[in-house]
Each structure stands twice: as C-alpha cells, then as structure tokens.
Enzyme design. Structure first.
Site, PDB file in Angstrom:
ATOM      1  N   ARG A 118       0.421  -0.517  -0.200  1.00  0.00           N
ATOM      2  CA  ARG A 118       0.015   0.058  -0.077  1.00  0.00           C
ATOM      3  C   ARG A 118       0.829   1.091  -0.246  1.00  0.00           C
ATOM      4  O   ARG A 118       2.023   1.644   0.649  1.00  0.00           O
ATOM      5  CB  ARG A 118      -0.655   0.571   1.092  1.00  0.00           C
ATOM      6  N   TYR A 168      -2.112  -3.546  -6.701  1.00  0.00           N
ATOM      7  CA  TYR A 168      -1.042  -4.362  -5.707  1.00  0.00           C
ATOM      8  C   TYR A 168      -2.049  -3.931  -4.053  1.00  0.00           C
ATOM      9  O   TYR A 168      -3.071  -2.882  -3.892  1.00  0.00           O
ATOM     10  CB  TYR A 168       0.020  -3.877  -5.032  1.00  0.00           C
ATOM     11  N   GLY A 221      -4.070  -3.526  -1.524  1.00  0.00           N
ATOM     12  CA  GLY A 221      -4.884  -2.566  -0.819  1.00  0.00           C
ATOM     13  C   GLY A 221      -5.527  -1.795  -1.449  1.00  0.00           C
ATOM     14  O   GLY A 221      -6.528  -1.107  -1.285  1.00  0.00           O
ATOM     15  N   LYS A 235     -10.037  -2.084   2.208  1.00  0.00           N
ATOM     16  CA  LYS A 235      -9.380  -0.979   3.064  1.00  0.00           C
ATOM     17  C   LYS A 235      -9.939   0.130   2.118  1.00  0.00           C
ATOM     18  O   LYS A 235     -10.746   0.731   3.420  1.00  0.00           O
ATOM     19  CB  LYS A 235      -7.839  -0.540   3.031  1.00  0.00           C
ATOM     20  N   HIS A 263     -10.802  -2.757  11.622  1.00  0.00           N
ATOM     21  CA  HIS A 263      -9.190  -3.377  11.121  1.00  0.00           C
ATOM     22  C   HIS A 263      -8.964  -4.435  11.939  1.00  0.00           C
ATOM     23  O   HIS A 263      -8.124  -4.565  12.861  1.00  0.00           O
ATOM     24  CB  HIS A 263      -7.820  -2.253  11.410  1.00  0.00           C
ATOM     25  N   SER A 271      -0.706  -3.770  10.596  1.00  0.00           N
ATOM     26  CA  SER A 271      -0.771  -4.625   8.895  1.00  0.00           C
ATOM     27  C   SER A 271       0.390  -5.436   9.742  1.00  0.00           C
ATOM     28  O   SER A 271       1.526  -4.912   9.958  1.00  0.00           O
ATOM     29  CB  SER A 271      -0.826  -3.563   8.233  1.00  0.00           C
ATOM     30  N   CYS A 308       0.758  -8.142  12.466  1.00  0.00           N
ATOM     31  CA  CYS A 308       1.795  -7.747  13.316  1.00  0.00           C
ATOM     32  C   CYS A 308       0.268  -8.892  14.076  1.00  0.00           C
ATOM     33  O   CYS A 308       0.415  -9.089  15.530  1.00  0.00           O
ATOM     34  CB  CYS A 308       0.967  -6.445  14.349  1.00  0.00           C
ATOM     35  N   ASP A 359      -9.261  -9.953   9.085  1.00  0.00           N
ATOM     36  CA  ASP A 359      -8.572  -8.392   8.646  1.00  0.00           C
ATOM     37  C   ASP A 359      -9.990  -6.874   8.823  1.00  0.00           C
ATOM     38  O   ASP A 359      -9.079  -5.949   9.462  1.00  0.00           O
ATOM     39  CB  ASP A 359      -8.203  -8.259   7.222  1.00  0.00           C
ATOM     40  N   ARG A 387       2.179 -12.306  -0.841  1.00  0.00           N
ATOM     41  CA  ARG A 387       1.343 -12.077   0.434  1.00  0.00           C
ATOM     42  C   ARG A 387       0.103 -13.865  -0.428  1.00  0.00           C
ATOM     43  O   ARG A 387       0.984 -14.034  -1.333  1.00  0.00           O
ATOM     44  CB  ARG A 387      -0.114 -12.160   0.175  1.00  0.00           C
TER      45      ARG A 387
HETATM   46  P1  GTP Z   1      -2.308  -7.851   7.503  1.00  0.00           P
HETATM   47  O1  GTP Z   1      -2.573  -9.210   6.637  1.00  0.00           O
HETATM   48  O2  GTP Z   1      -1.162  -7.039   6.914  1.00  0.00           O
HETATM   49  O3  GTP Z   1      -3.212  -6.407   8.318  1.00  0.00           O
HETATM   50  O4  GTP Z   1      -1.311  -8.773   8.413  1.00  0.00           O
HETATM   51  P2  GTP Z   1      -1.535  -9.041  10.352  1.00  0.00           P
HETATM   52  O5  GTP Z   1      -1.762  -8.104  11.254  1.00  0.00           O
HETATM   53  O6  GTP Z   1      -3.128 -10.454   9.851  1.00  0.00           O
HETATM   54  O7  GTP Z   1      -0.609 -10.101  10.494  1.00  0.00           O
HETATM   55  P3  GTP Z   1       0.073 -11.704  10.045  1.00  0.00           P
HETATM   56  O8  GTP Z   1      -0.838 -13.191  11.034  1.00  0.00           O
HETATM   57  O9  GTP Z   1      -0.022 -12.053   8.833  1.00  0.00           O
HETATM   58  O10 GTP Z   1       1.581 -11.810  11.114  1.00  0.00           O
HETATM   59  C1  GTP Z   1       2.307 -11.074  10.464  1.00  0.00           C
HETATM   60  C2  GTP Z   1       4.177 -11.344  10.941  1.00  0.00           C
HETATM   61  O11 GTP Z   1       3.733 -11.138  12.342  1.00  0.00           O
HETATM   62  C3  GTP Z   1       4.078 -12.722   9.700  1.00  0.00           C
HETATM   63  O12 GTP Z   1       5.427 -13.177  10.076  1.00  0.00           O
HETATM   64  C4  GTP Z   1       3.998 -13.983  11.542  1.00  0.00           C
HETATM   65  O13 GTP Z   1       4.306 -14.812  11.429  1.00  0.00           O
HETATM   66  C5  GTP Z   1       4.457 -12.565  12.380  1.00  0.00           C
HETATM   67  N1  GTP Z   1       3.795 -13.002  14.530  1.00  0.00           N
HETATM   68  C6  GTP Z   1       2.219 -13.352  14.085  1.00  0.00           C
HETATM   69  N2  GTP Z   1       1.370 -13.718  15.586  1.00  0.00           N
HETATM   70  C7  GTP Z   1       2.918 -13.799  16.160  1.00  0.00           C
HETATM   71  C8  GTP Z   1       3.627 -13.874  16.811  1.00  0.00           C
HETATM   72  O14 GTP Z   1       2.823 -14.442  18.082  1.00  0.00           O
HETATM   73  N3  GTP Z   1       4.820 -13.303  18.095  1.00  0.00           N
HETATM   74  C9  GTP Z   1       5.661 -13.443  17.012  1.00  0.00           C
HETATM   75  N4  GTP Z   1       6.599 -12.851  17.123  1.00  0.00           N
HETATM   76  N5  GTP Z   1       5.369 -13.277  15.847  1.00  0.00           N
HETATM   77  C10 GTP Z   1       4.021 -13.160  14.959  1.00  0.00           C
HETATM   78  C1  SPV Z   2      -2.597  -4.190   5.404  1.00  0.00           C
HETATM   79  O1  SPV Z   2      -2.502  -3.337   5.042  1.00  0.00           O
HETATM   80  O2  SPV Z   2      -3.776  -4.134   6.600  1.00  0.00           O
HETATM   81  C2  SPV Z   2      -3.142  -5.521   4.596  1.00  0.00           C
HETATM   82  C3  SPV Z   2      -2.725  -5.568   3.148  1.00  0.00           C
HETATM   83  O3  SPV Z   2      -3.706  -6.260   5.007  1.00  0.00           O
HETATM   84  S1  SPV Z   2      -3.314  -4.662   2.227  1.00  0.00           S
HETATM   85  O4  SPV Z   2      -4.629  -5.187   1.569  1.00  0.00           O
HETATM   86  O5  SPV Z   2      -2.350  -4.217   1.109  1.00  0.00           O
HETATM   87  O6  SPV Z   2      -4.187  -3.706   2.896  1.00  0.00           O
HETATM   88 MN    MN Z   3      -4.869  -5.492   7.367  1.00  0.00          MN
END
Ligand code: GTP
Ligand code: SPV
Ligand code: MN
Length: 639
Positions: A109, A256, A258, A265, A285, A307, A309, A332, A423
C-alpha cells in the site's frame, strides 16, 4: 474464451459528452444515459450501474467491456488470459495455485498517495493539523481530486479490457452487507476480487431492490510495454482517492493489494468507517475469532493489530492449551453493531484471506498452511525449481530457488527470496477451521476486544482496561513498529491508533467520540485488553513464544470476561495475578520482565502520547482522553 462485447464507436462518443459534464455518478445518475441495443450485457444492468459503466468507458476508452458474472468459466478464462500475458505462472506442485510477480516498485500500500476528499478539510483532518500534513488523514480538496482524475484517467484503458465487478461486502443479501461495483482493467484484480469478496450476477440481483452501491474505479495505468511483463502499473503517478460523500473510490497506477482490491481497505474501512459512524456502528481493522474453552463454552473476540502484526495468525491459531478450540470468522476486517438485545455483533465483510506469507509455517500457523495450497494466488513469494513456493520463515530454504523478482537465489544472498510483504490470496471457505457462523447474516456476539502492536520495549504481555473509556484511550494511544505492509522503512515505532491510522475515513477526534458514545443503557459492553506478543529481552529475543501459546493469554481474557478475580491492578490497568496466567510447560519464561512496567519508559510514553494528541488532534480530542492521560501520568508517578 471470455465472452467480450466490444464497445461501439458511436456509444463511446455519445457517452464521452456526458462524461465530461459529470465524472461522478451522483450527478451522472441524472445525466442522459445512451441506450444501445447492441449491448445486451449493459442492458441487464440497473440504471445507476449502467450509467457508471458507460461514463467510465467513455472516460477510459477501453477496447472492450466485460461484465463479470462470477462463473467458474469466467474464472478459468481469466486464469488462461493471465498466463498468456505473463501475469501468472501456474504452480504445478499444488492444486489450482498461481504465482504473480509484480513490478518491484508496486509491492505494498502507498499511504503517502492515499487521500480522502471532502468539502471541509476538518471532516478528514483533526483541528491541530488544519492546512498541514496530517499523520491521521490525508486530505484532498474536491478541485484537486477532479484534477488528479482528469490528469490520469482519460484514455487510460486504451487497448485494454474494462471489467465490471459487482461485489458484496458481507454475505450476499445480508442486512449487514454493502454492495460495490469495481471497474478495473486488471484481470489480476478481477480474479483476486472473486476470492476476497462475493462477486457476479447474484450481486446485481440485490441491486435491483436497492440501487445503493459504492462506485470503485481502478486502472493500473502506464503505457507501452510494461517494465515487468504482465504487470502494467504507473508507480510515480499512483493515487488512491476516496470521496465518502459520493460513495466513490478512485484508484490509479497500482495493481497491488489494498491499492487495487477496492472492497478491502478503501471500502470496508475508509468509506466503511464513515458509513458506520452515520449509521451508529463500527468498521474496524480487526480479526474475529471463536474460542471454545475446555468447559465447552464458546465466545468470540475481535482484535485490532496493525498491518503485519499478527491478525491472520491469531484468527487461525492452533491453541497449545489442552481443551481449547479456535475457529476463524475473519482475519482483517470486522463490521460490528449492537443488536436490539444490546449484544455487539460482528461480521467479516470479506470472503478470503490476503495474508502475509513470510513467517507462515507448519510451526507458526499450520491452519494457514492447510488452507493455502489450493485455489490460491501467491504474489511476490519465491518459487522452487519444481513449481512450488517458498518464503522466509517457512522452513529450510530448498536448494535452488527463484526469488520474487525472478532471479536465481541462494541463502548467500543478502536480499530476501520472498518480498517481506508477499502474500497469499485464498478463499476463506476452504480454511479447515472456518467457523460455522462465519457467514451468519446477524453476525457473531463479541465478548472482548483486543488491541495490540509490535512493542519491543516496556509494554506488558496483556493489560485489561479498567472500563470502556480507558479501553478507548488504550486504542487512541496505540503504537507499533513499522512493517513492510506499507512504504515505511526501518523499524521505527509509529503511532497507530486502533490499528486504523492508514484507514480512517474521517476526523480521528470524531472517531474517538464515536467509540466513546457506544455504551448505552441495556448494552453489554465487551471488555477491552491491550496485548503485546512482541516484547524483547536485552539480546533482542522475543520474551514470549507467541502464536499457539497466545491461547494462554486468551484463557485469562475469557476468565476475566466471566469476572473471575484473577487479576491485580497496576498503573496501566489490570494484569494477571501471580500464577493466574497458565505458563506450565513453557520452560524458561521471564514473567517478571514480560510484565514489568519501567517507570522511565512510561513517563516518556505518556509524554509522546501527549505530544501526539496535541500535535495531531488538538481541539478535536475528546476531553475524556486528556483525563485518561492524566490518570496514566498520576499512576506512573505514584508507582
Ligand atoms: P495484515 O494482513 O497486513 O493486516 O497483517 P496481520 O495483522 O494479519 O499479520 P499476520 O498474522 O500475517 O502476521 C504478520 C507477521 O507477524 C508474520 O510474519 C507472523 O509470523 C508474525 N507473527 C504473528 N503472530 C506472532 C506472534 O504471536 N509472535 C511473533 N513473534 N510473531 C508473530
Ligand atoms: C494491510 O496492509 O493491513 C493488509 C494488506 O491487510 S492490504 O490489503 O494491502 O491492505
Ligand atoms: Mn490488514
């Protein structure tokens, strides 16, 4: 092949006239609509959709128009076309999976080029930032909005096909769902929208009863042969525009995530938050997850993390605590409203997961691994020599790899094999632990709301808010390390209130006021907690194992929802009483450090929150937030 209808010359000329008068449909709805019997597909549209399509065609001048019906044959034809054009490569290791490699400058994004348009700047930007650049809402004036459009869109689809995607955010026909129509010249976007939302003729049927929909116009831009075959884009001129007052989203230059899947988003959060405030609900979110405890009691929680996290991971968690079961509703976005019984109910408006690949493994997220190897488009991951995928954190790197840019890669390289924001785009229904109620039209009841971010220092594993206003303050004061999901570089800790900083559709001060207005007589308010899986020790190692072990924190959260007295008070709020967080079998966990509240750190933290509130929000900050900051200060001073 796709059944394309070409647009006759005279039709383009006719509609071009009204397009110049009115580019947007609120006015356009009253403009003369050219009738053309030669276009049966157009004739099947409702008048407003048809006007939008005709106006967009006149503006963008595509070679042909295709109205998406959402059928399997349409999807198959799109896949064939994208393979011919070089956008996708089939991954023979898996069932119906594909790999896309984007232009290296179109990988995430672009927040700096994402704007909200309104007559009044104050609708978008808090008082303190009038006339200046705001971290909490990028404002664009109507005249600049029109200009940005006029500079980019005329003729931008020449030689290309314009696709029309009717889509529903939320189950088709649910009273909580909303409809959009996305026009795009990217088959990749069409295919992804098919996964991420519900698309096609059945959505058009809903529009016959109620013609309200969000107009989404997307073009990848660029002219001539694209730098990366099959991935046309125009990064220097990319812009993403929202006009909430007109229910309109305009996106140019990026294919790409979002930036281009406009239901996500742009609609579900930016426009969604504006609609939600008007109608008295919340567009957030947040992931939504169902948790069944060893007694067989099922509760749902929603959680806002910025994002990259941890939302997808928590939404699909495999609990390590015996007797617990976790089921996924969404990973999400949550649309939540109180029902007539005062229960907060949430739906996931999406239909798929657009999840971060790196870090996903059989150890961290086995459920995602069991979900993504069929019917999935991977974008910017690495490819193995036998047509499989790989990314950092999946396991040992196979011998011979092609990196996300299409170059040979081995582990001696300094650059990652998969882009950090690579992704998977995969249908939610095929997740093995998708919740039975994930498409329930009335939504699932929410017992607790979690907030959190990546805080390497100072922030305890879990803290419960003392009450709703304190929880809103926790959300307002949220900060997190920057991630690769947007264009920010480095690991700087940024303010990211409610994980919504890039997604607010209106003034953040008013957003807080809206949250503060939620408690009413007869409503059962969910408890609010702040969690931090990412605290590190002096050596930079995570103090908490995370992932499935986060079920231990959820166990405490649920017991608190039952009002069990398993907590102690701290200056920050309530934390688990000694021994109340089950850590048996985890080995050496430094609980003292994990829960420590360093006084110096928190004095500085309160100072930066104050600075942020003053500089970014000013007079629009609800006074309860200042009161909460004072309580925090006093508590820290006395500790
Ligand atoms: P968006 O799709 O961007 O909104 O991201 P999201 O909030 O869904 O994040 P996602 O669950 O994909 O995690 C992103 C990264 O954080 C990945 O590389 C995970 O492995 C890492 N991660 C997730 N949960 C944990 C956790 O409990 N501990 C640690 N150390 N890393 C984590
Ligand atoms: C985020 O960035 O929080 C996402 C990926 O979930 S996107 O769809 O690119 O916004
Ligand atoms: Mn997101």
């Amino acid at each position: 092949m796709l059944h394309f209808k070409s647009v006759p010359e005279d039709y383009v000329r006719q509609s071009a006239k009204c397009a110049q008068v009115a580019l947007n449909c609120s006015r356009a709805a009253h403009a003369p609509v050219p009738r053309n019997a030669k276009l049966p597909q157009l004739a099947a549209l409702t008048p407003k959709v048809r006007a939008f399509v005709e106006r967009s065609a006149a503006l963008c001048q595509p070679e042909q128009v295709h109205i998406c019906d959402g059928s399997e044959s349409e999807a198959a034809a799109l896949l064939r076309l994208m393979q011919q054009q070089g956008t996708l490569r089939r991954l023979p290791q898996y069932d119906n999976c594909y790999l896309a490699r984007t232009d290296p400058s179109d990988v995430a994004r672009v927040e700096s080029r994402t704007f909200i348009c309104s007559e009044r700047e104050r609708d978008v930007v808090p008082a303190a930032r009038a006339g200046q650049k705001s971290a909490l809402g990028n404002y664009i004036a109507p005249s600049d909005y029109e200009k940005a459009m006029a500079e980019r869109f005329p003729g931008c689809m020449r030689g290309r096909t314009m696709y029309v995607i009717p889509f529903s955010m939320g189950p088709v026909g649910s009273p909580l769902s909303k409809i959009g129509v996305e026009i795009t010249d990217s088959p990749y976007v069409v295919y992804s929208m098919r996964v991420m939302t519900r698309i096609g003729s059945r959505v058009l049927e809903v529009l016959r009863n109620d013609e309200q929909f969000v107009r989404c116009l997307h073009a990848v831009g660029g002219s001539g042969a694209p730098a990366v075959p099959g991935w046309p884009c125009d990064p220097p001129r990319t812009i993403i525009l929202h006009k909430p007052s007109d229910n309109e989203i305009i996106s140019y230059g990026s294919g790409y995530g979002g930036n281009s899947l406009l239901g996500k988003k742009c609609f579900a959060l930016r426009l969604g938050s504006v609609i939600a405030r008007r109608e008295g609900w919340l567009a957030e979110h947040m992931l939504i997850v169902g948790i069944t405890d060893p007694q067989g009691r099922k509760r749902y929680i929603a959680a806002a993390f910025p994002s990259a996290c941890g939302k997808t991971n928590l939404a699909m968690m495999t609990p390590s605590l015996p007797g617990y079961k976790v089921e996924c509703v969404g990973d999400d976005i949550a649309w939540m409203r109180f029902d007539k019984n005062g229960v907060l109910r949430a739906i996931n408006p999406e239909n798929g997961f657009f999840g971060v690949a790196p870090g996903t493994s059989a150890a961290t997220n086995p459920i995602a691994m069991a979900t993504v190897f069929k019917n999935t488009v991977f974008t910017n991951v690495a490819e193995t020599k036998d047509g499989g995928v790989w990314w950092e954190g999946m396991g040992p790197a196979p011998e011979s790899l092609t990196d996300w840019k299409g170059q040979p890669w081995d582990s001696s390289k300094k650059t990652p094999a998969a882009h950090p924001n690579s992704r998977f785009c995969t249908p939610a229904a095929q997740c093995p632990m998708i919740d039975d109620a994930w498409e329930s039209p009335e939504g699932v009841p929410i017992s607790a709301i979690l907030l959190g971010g990546r805080r390497p220092e100072g922030v305890p594993l879990v803290v419960e808010a003392r009450d709703w206003a304190h929880g809103v303050f926790m959300g307002a004061a949220m900060r997190s390390e920057a991630t690769a999901a947007a264009e920010h570089s480095g690991k700087v800790v940024m303010h990211d209130p409610f994980a919504m900083r890039p997604f607010f559709g209106y003034n953040f001060g008013e957003y807080l006021q809206h949250w503060l207005s939620m408690p009413r007589a007869g409503r059962k308010m969910p408890k609010i907690f702040h969690v931090n899986w990412f605290r590190k020790d002096q050596q930079g190692k995570f103090l908490w194992p995370g992932f499935g072990e986060n079920s231990r924190v959820l166990d405490w959260v649920l017991r608190r929802c039952d009002e069990q007295p398993c907590h102690v008070e701290t200056p920050l709020g309530l934390v688990p009483a000694p021994g109340a967080l089950p850590v048996d079998g985890l080995g050496d966990i430094n609980m003292e450090e994990l829960f420590s509240i360093p006084k110096d750190f928190w004095i500085k933290e309160a100072d930066s929150v104050e600075k942020y509130f003053k500089e970014e929000v000013g007079d629009d900050l609800p006074k309860q937030m200042w009161e909460q900051l004072e309580i925090l200060r006093r508590n820290i001073q006395q500790s």
